[in-house]
Design an enzyme around this catalytic site. Structure first.
Site, short mmCIF file in Angstrom:
data_model
loop_
_atom_site.label_atom_id
_atom_site.label_comp_id
_atom_site.label_asym_id
_atom_site.label_seq_id
_atom_site.Cartn_x
_atom_site.Cartn_y
_atom_site.Cartn_z
N ARG A 209 -13.39 -8.24 -0.93
CA ARG A 209 -12.59 -7.81 0.59
C ARG A 209 -11.89 -6.45 0.60
NH1 ARG A 209 -7.15 -6.75 1.90
NH2 ARG A 209 -6.96 -6.90 3.84
N GLY B 33 -9.83 -4.18 2.62
CA GLY B 33 -8.61 -4.15 4.16
C GLY B 33 -9.32 -2.88 4.56
N ASP B 34 -8.19 -2.73 5.97
CA ASP B 34 -8.00 -0.89 6.65
C ASP B 34 -8.03 0.14 5.51
OD1 ASP B 34 -4.96 -2.38 5.61
OD2 ASP B 34 -4.62 -0.89 7.58
N THR C 58 0.05 0.55 6.89
CA THR C 58 0.48 -0.80 5.76
C THR C 58 0.67 -2.23 5.92
OG1 THR C 58 3.30 -0.48 5.45
CG2 THR C 58 1.37 1.22 3.92
N GLY C 59 0.60 -3.07 5.66
CA GLY C 59 0.82 -4.40 6.34
C GLY C 59 -0.77 -5.04 6.03
N GLY D 207 -3.92 -6.17 6.57
CA GLY D 207 -5.35 -4.95 6.74
C GLY D 207 -6.13 -5.61 8.07
N THR E 236 1.36 -1.10 0.73
CA THR E 236 0.02 -0.31 0.12
C THR E 236 1.48 0.71 0.33
OG1 THR E 236 -1.51 -0.96 1.06
CG2 THR E 236 -1.54 0.94 1.38
N1 ASP Z 1 -3.56 -2.95 4.42
C1 ASP Z 1 -3.59 -3.48 3.40
C2 ASP Z 1 -4.42 -4.31 2.46
O1 ASP Z 1 -5.09 -5.01 3.94
C3 ASP Z 1 -2.67 -3.94 2.66
C4 ASP Z 1 -0.56 -3.88 2.45
O2 ASP Z 1 -0.94 -2.28 2.98
O3 ASP Z 1 0.20 -4.82 2.75
O4 ASP Z 1 -5.53 -4.30 2.51
#
Ligand code: ASP
Length: 377
Positions: free
Chosen positions: A244, A246-247, A267-268, A270, A216
């Site tokens: 779907r 995410g966050d 990021t990461g 979600g 992200t």
């Molecule tokens: N946070 C994002 C999600 O869950 C993906 C990411 O940032 O790695 O969609």
């Protein structure tokens, strides 16, 4: 040092041991990150060991702010560079598709001056979801528009539909689908496929063990007069269930801004962040006097403590989450669950974030909770 802000004490570390599955080995405190306004921070979005999309984004955003431009223009223009870049397969054009091979994008924008926010989710065929999220904020009295409705809204505002699936992303998706199971009709083409430069590129960047990474870009800015804005944009989890979210597009999880306090984005993983309303929590902790780094690390501890379903057998977290936080004075931090990751060649990449202020644009290492162990091969 601001009132109420202090470094972690022995008691903090013992307290963290009570809630974490495994005691966080490290609560690094980076050297004090001095404030100079305007300031822009972002995720690093490394394209290669030396090239960072996040660095390009903060540089662009800072130049717009330094020239007296609008802060929402600044952060959105910054992330548009990454959305338009097919070599960043985590965001925008060329993003990794969902399980059906369809690119679905999510984004959010928040403006502290008005405390308005806009977001889009599962948006197909429009490569700059951050621009569409901005229009939801500015041209409707709603916050969140998803799916077909988001596409219709974008088209009503003159956005052109385009195919976002590049050949590289299509091949990566097909490789994933073919290797998924021996119980369906799809069969891998064997070694030949792995020699394909696009598949090799992916394996070298993300490895084969964790074949479903994610990524992200988040970008936040504080203007010279202390106004605060942010945006987060993504293609989300690779090969996700269609629809779907995410966050990233959820206000309070992947992004939160309060003009009196600061901004945070993520990021990461979600789902962990969604369950913790992470960015809002970080901003609330900053309101109570914590530094951006302390607030981000404390919130990561909470995500780790809640993540009973996403741990290694050793109890260590099985995921990475990174927060990017900045307060009204322009003090900033990047903080991550792990200090970095090992690629398929065994090379370690330190988790980083990008900053631009009057001293220029640069990458800095995040503070973190755990050191990543080298995988045994
Ligand atoms: N946070 C994002 C999600 O869950 C993906 C990411 O940032 O790695 O969609």
């Amino acid at each position: 040092m601001a009132r109420g802000v202090r470094g972690p004490t022995r008691r903090d570390i013992i307290r963290s041991a009570a809630i974490l599955p495994v005691v966080a080995q490290v609560r690094t405190r980076a050297p004090a990150r001095a404030a100079s306004l305007p300031v822009v921070i972002a995720s690093a979005n490394m394209k290669s060991p030396t090239e960072s999309g996040g660095l390009n984004a903060v540089r662009k955003a800072w130049e717009i702010l330094a020239a007296g431009g609008d802060p929402v223009d600044a952060v959105v223009s910054g992330v548009n560079l990454v959305e338009n870049d097919p070599d960043d397969v985590t965001v925008g054009y060329g993003g990794i598709p969902n399980e059906e091979g369809v690119v679905q994008l999510d984004a959010s924008v928040m403006d502290g001056r008005t405390m308005k926010a806009g977001a889009v989710g599962a948006l197909e065929r429009i490569k700059n979801p951050s621009k569409v999220a901005r229009l939801v904020m500015e041209r409707t009295n709603r916050v969140f528009v998803v799916g077909e409705g988001a596409l219709k809204f974008a088209k009503a505002h003159g956005f052109a539909e385009e195919n976002l699936l590049t050949e590289r992303s299509r091949k990566i998706w097909l490789y994933w689908k073919e290797k998924l199971s021996g119980k369906d009709d799809w069969m891998p083409a064997g070694n030949e496929e792995e020699k394909d430069p696009d598949i090799r590129w992916y394996i070298e960047k993300y490895g084969v063990e964790d074949f479903r990474p994610q990524g992200t870009i988040n970008c936040d800015a504080v203007t010279a007069s202390g106004d605060i804005v942010g945006t987060t944009t993504t293609c989300g989890l690779f090969f996700k269930i269609p629809g779907r979210l995410g966050d990233s597009p959820v206000i309070g999880a992947g992004l939160y801004v309060d003009n009196d306090v600061g901004a945070c984005g993520s990021t990461g993983w979600g789902e962990g962040n969604l369950r913790s309303c992470g960015s809002h929590t970080v901003v609330e902790m900053m309101r109570q006097g914590k530094s951006p780094e302390e607030a981000a690390l404390k919130t990561l501890e909470r995500i780790v403590a809640f993540a009973k379903d996403n741990r290694e057998s050793s109890g260590r977290p099985k995921f990475q989450t990174v927060f990017y936080a900045v307060n009204k004075r322009g003090e900033y931090a990047g903080a991550s669950v792990y200090d970095g990751a090992y690629g398929s060649t065994g090379r370690f990449s330190r988790a980083k974030f990008a900053v631009a202020d009057s001293s220029g644009a640069r990458l800095l290492e995040t503070a973190y909770l755990f050191k990543k162990e080298k995988p045994s091969r």
